[in-house]
Design a protein around this motif. Sequence first.
Motif, mmCIF file in Angstrom:
data_model
loop_
_atom_site.group_PDB
_atom_site.id
_atom_site.type_symbol
_atom_site.label_atom_id
_atom_site.label_comp_id
_atom_site.label_asym_id
_atom_site.label_seq_id
_atom_site.Cartn_x
_atom_site.Cartn_y
_atom_site.Cartn_z
ATOM 1 N N LEU A 68 -66.479 -80.841 75.442
ATOM 2 C CA LEU A 68 -66.319 -81.617 76.675
ATOM 3 C C LEU A 68 -67.326 -82.763 76.723
ATOM 4 O O LEU A 68 -66.990 -83.883 77.125
ATOM 5 C CB LEU A 68 -66.506 -80.715 77.889
ATOM 6 N N LEU A 69 -68.547 -82.506 76.292
ATOM 7 C CA LEU A 69 -69.576 -83.545 76.313
ATOM 8 C C LEU A 69 -69.308 -84.602 75.241
ATOM 9 O O LEU A 69 -69.611 -85.780 75.439
ATOM 10 C CB LEU A 69 -70.960 -82.927 76.118
ATOM 11 N N ALA A 70 -68.741 -84.197 74.097
ATOM 12 C CA ALA A 70 -68.394 -85.172 73.060
ATOM 13 C C ALA A 70 -67.324 -86.141 73.550
ATOM 14 O O ALA A 70 -67.254 -87.279 73.085
ATOM 15 C CB ALA A 70 -67.911 -84.449 71.803
ATOM 16 N N GLY B 25 -67.135 -75.074 67.347
ATOM 17 C CA GLY B 25 -68.407 -75.548 66.822
ATOM 18 C C GLY B 25 -68.589 -77.043 66.999
ATOM 19 O O GLY B 25 -67.880 -77.700 67.751
ATOM 20 N N THR B 26 -69.516 -77.612 66.234
ATOM 21 C CA THR B 26 -69.914 -79.012 66.428
ATOM 22 C C THR B 26 -69.497 -79.929 65.283
ATOM 23 O O THR B 26 -69.759 -81.123 65.337
ATOM 24 C CB THR B 26 -71.439 -79.105 66.593
ATOM 25 N N ALA B 27 -68.842 -79.405 64.240
ATOM 26 C CA ALA B 27 -68.514 -80.230 63.073
ATOM 27 C C ALA B 27 -67.631 -81.414 63.438
ATOM 28 O O ALA B 27 -67.703 -82.472 62.798
ATOM 29 C CB ALA B 27 -67.830 -79.377 61.999
ATOM 30 N N LEU B 28 -66.809 -81.264 64.465
ATOM 31 C CA LEU B 28 -65.868 -82.326 64.839
ATOM 32 C C LEU B 28 -66.378 -83.192 65.988
ATOM 33 O O LEU B 28 -65.681 -84.106 66.425
ATOM 34 C CB LEU B 28 -64.514 -81.707 65.211
ATOM 35 N N SER B 29 -67.587 -82.952 66.455
ATOM 36 C CA SER B 29 -68.071 -83.656 67.654
ATOM 37 C C SER B 29 -68.111 -85.161 67.468
ATOM 38 O O SER B 29 -67.654 -85.923 68.337
ATOM 39 C CB SER B 29 -69.464 -83.136 68.043
ATOM 40 N N GLU B 30 -68.671 -85.637 66.353
ATOM 41 C CA GLU B 30 -68.792 -87.084 66.150
ATOM 42 C C GLU B 30 -67.424 -87.746 66.001
ATOM 43 O O GLU B 30 -67.193 -88.838 66.517
ATOM 44 C CB GLU B 30 -69.663 -87.364 64.920
ATOM 45 N N VAL B 31 -66.513 -87.085 65.307
ATOM 46 C CA VAL B 31 -65.156 -87.622 65.165
ATOM 47 C C VAL B 31 -64.461 -87.649 66.525
ATOM 48 O O VAL B 31 -63.777 -88.620 66.876
ATOM 49 C CB VAL B 31 -64.342 -86.793 64.156
ATOM 50 N N SER B 32 -64.657 -86.591 67.320
ATOM 51 C CA SER B 32 -64.051 -86.542 68.665
ATOM 52 C C SER B 32 -64.557 -87.691 69.523
ATOM 53 O O SER B 32 -63.786 -88.337 70.243
ATOM 54 C CB SER B 32 -64.382 -85.207 69.332
ATOM 55 N N ARG B 33 -65.852 -87.949 69.430
ATOM 56 C CA ARG B 33 -66.442 -89.054 70.212
ATOM 57 C C ARG B 33 -65.895 -90.396 69.750
ATOM 58 O O ARG B 33 -65.579 -91.278 70.562
ATOM 59 C CB ARG B 33 -67.973 -88.995 70.083
ATOM 60 N N GLU B 34 -65.783 -90.573 68.444
ATOM 61 C CA GLU B 34 -65.241 -91.817 67.900
ATOM 62 C C GLU B 34 -63.797 -92.028 68.337
ATOM 63 O O GLU B 34 -63.385 -93.149 68.663
ATOM 64 C CB GLU B 34 -65.337 -91.791 66.370
ATOM 65 N N PHE C 4 -55.780 -79.463 61.491
ATOM 66 C CA PHE C 4 -56.696 -78.366 61.207
ATOM 67 C C PHE C 4 -57.892 -79.025 60.518
ATOM 68 O O PHE C 4 -57.832 -79.324 59.322
ATOM 69 C CB PHE C 4 -56.024 -77.327 60.301
ATOM 70 N N PRO C 5 -58.981 -79.279 61.256
ATOM 71 C CA PRO C 5 -59.998 -80.212 60.768
ATOM 72 C C PRO C 5 -61.163 -79.541 60.044
ATOM 73 O O PRO C 5 -61.194 -78.318 59.835
ATOM 74 C CB PRO C 5 -60.477 -80.851 62.072
ATOM 75 N N ILE C 6 -62.116 -80.376 59.676
ATOM 76 C CA ILE C 6 -63.376 -79.894 59.119
ATOM 77 C C ILE C 6 -64.052 -78.948 60.115
ATOM 78 O O ILE C 6 -63.819 -79.024 61.307
ATOM 79 C CB ILE C 6 -64.311 -81.073 58.790
ATOM 80 N N GLY C 7 -64.888 -78.083 59.575
ATOM 81 C CA GLY C 7 -65.573 -77.090 60.396
ATOM 82 C C GLY C 7 -65.580 -75.762 59.674
ATOM 83 O O GLY C 7 -64.981 -75.618 58.600
ATOM 84 N N GLY D 73 -71.740 -87.091 54.418
ATOM 85 C CA GLY D 73 -70.535 -86.308 54.645
ATOM 86 C C GLY D 73 -69.383 -87.167 55.126
ATOM 87 O O GLY D 73 -69.312 -88.366 54.851
ATOM 88 N N ILE D 74 -68.494 -86.532 55.874
ATOM 89 C CA ILE D 74 -67.334 -87.240 56.425
ATOM 90 C C ILE D 74 -67.795 -88.407 57.293
ATOM 91 O O ILE D 74 -68.680 -88.264 58.149
ATOM 92 C CB ILE D 74 -66.479 -86.275 57.278
ATOM 93 N N ASP D 75 -67.220 -89.565 57.063
ATOM 94 C CA ASP D 75 -67.483 -90.741 57.888
ATOM 95 C C ASP D 75 -66.515 -90.701 59.074
ATOM 96 O O ASP D 75 -65.294 -90.715 58.886
ATOM 97 C CB ASP D 75 -67.275 -92.010 57.059
ATOM 98 N N LYS D 76 -67.055 -90.670 60.283
ATOM 99 C CA LYS D 76 -66.212 -90.509 61.465
ATOM 100 C C LYS D 76 -65.190 -91.635 61.600
ATOM 101 O O LYS D 76 -64.059 -91.414 62.057
ATOM 102 C CB LYS D 76 -67.076 -90.423 62.718
ATOM 103 N N ARG D 77 -65.567 -92.842 61.186
ATOM 104 C CA ARG D 77 -64.640 -93.974 61.309
ATOM 105 C C ARG D 77 -63.516 -93.870 60.292
ATOM 106 O O ARG D 77 -62.354 -94.160 60.603
ATOM 107 C CB ARG D 77 -65.403 -95.291 61.145
ATOM 108 N N LEU D 78 -63.853 -93.460 59.083
ATOM 109 C CA LEU D 78 -62.818 -93.337 58.053
ATOM 110 C C LEU D 78 -61.832 -92.227 58.386
ATOM 111 O O LEU D 78 -60.611 -92.396 58.217
ATOM 112 C CB LEU D 78 -63.469 -93.075 56.693
ATOM 113 N N LEU D 79 -62.323 -91.087 58.865
ATOM 114 C CA LEU D 79 -61.418 -89.995 59.217
ATOM 115 C C LEU D 79 -60.578 -90.367 60.438
ATOM 116 O O LEU D 79 -59.369 -90.086 60.478
ATOM 117 C CB LEU D 79 -62.206 -88.719 59.495
ATOM 118 N N THR D 80 -61.184 -91.011 61.427
ATOM 119 C CA THR D 80 -60.449 -91.464 62.603
ATOM 120 C C THR D 80 -59.319 -92.414 62.204
ATOM 121 O O THR D 80 -58.177 -92.300 62.645
ATOM 122 C CB THR D 80 -61.387 -92.159 63.596
#
Length: 386
Positions: free
Chosen positions: A77-79, A28-37, A262-265, A372-379
């Motif tokens: 892949l696009l993320a 799914g897409t829940a991890l896309s922003e974190v993956s990009r970061e 085992f991440p969010i999603g 929700g989850i802040d991509k920078r904080l989780l990264t």
Amino acid sequence: MCIPDLKKYEGYLLAPHTGPRILFFSGGTALSEVSRELTRYTHNTIHIMTPFDSGGSSGELRRWFHIPAMGDIRSRLLALSDAATGEGQAAAALFSHRFSRDMPRHEATSELAALAGGTHHLFQGLSLRTGEVLCPHFRRFMESMPEAFDLRGACMGNLVLTSACLASSRGMASGISLVAALVGGHGEVHPVVAEDMHIAAALADGSVVVGQHLLTGKEGGAIQSRITRVWLTSSLDDTSPVKVAIDGETASRIADAELICFPIGSFFTSVIANILPWGVGKAVAANPCPKVFVPNPFEDPELLGYSVEDQVATLLAYLVESGAPRGRDALQFVLVDSRKGHYPGGLDTQAIQAMGVDVIDVPLIGDGPGTGIDKRLLTRALLSFT
């Protein structure tokens, strides 16, 4: 262990090509922003994805071509794509573009013909060489497409992945490699298994639901009873459990990881689905690296009646079922933000620690209502484990 470790975090920013191998089990897409970061800090993330989606464009392709789901893999892949190059941006734009749902069917067919012939406007930002690589895939899909197949709503990247899958004995691998190369992917994406299977669930009310699209709440509304068990089936019309094992490539990727997450999603259809094939738990437990679970600090329709400690117990049980000698070998940490996070069903840290799993409570949620989850904080937190 210091979390967050700002010195380590900032150091990775200087040399992302040598960054850590963080492996995610997701979909799914829940991890896309974190993956990009994360691509800013490491180009070596590993994404083990579920190919069991049965809804939307992926579901239509599966119904006609009897293949694993392509959509979540394409999205990841696009993320991970390289936004710094014009060629990568143009390729990502093409792969993410969808045929309009409002156009007449014959216009969609004409648009596919333009892709097959290299005259589509989305080819304008691509090199001649890239066009020469892509056109045969669109032609192959056009030639293979059943007359009754409806292109409207289909994603162009999914068509390329489908064509490559149909043409290669390597299954999904050749198409994934092709898309990753064209978008300049900073990470690795791999299906947990490359089988045409679906996910089924038994509910507390005695009913059985088959199909990811019916479990996520995105199609047909949210389920009204607690999920008690999930398994894999061979089709949407069959509730019989089927067994499948991961191959050597998947096991090798798990063995190479420096952190397993085992991440969010969606809990059952994205996280647990990845653990159902035999050998996942065994490979995870055999790797001595840290393993961390990041529960959703928001509503998940699949988690009706589940607390965070219930999720941890469920995750441990499926890891053991897929080969882990004991749960502690396959999961050591749960990452939460008890100050800002809203965990439906509750969060009992003592109950989690009684299972032999440590709870690490750090800032993960952004500021503002409904954030929700802040991509920078989780990264930052994840990089601190490596």
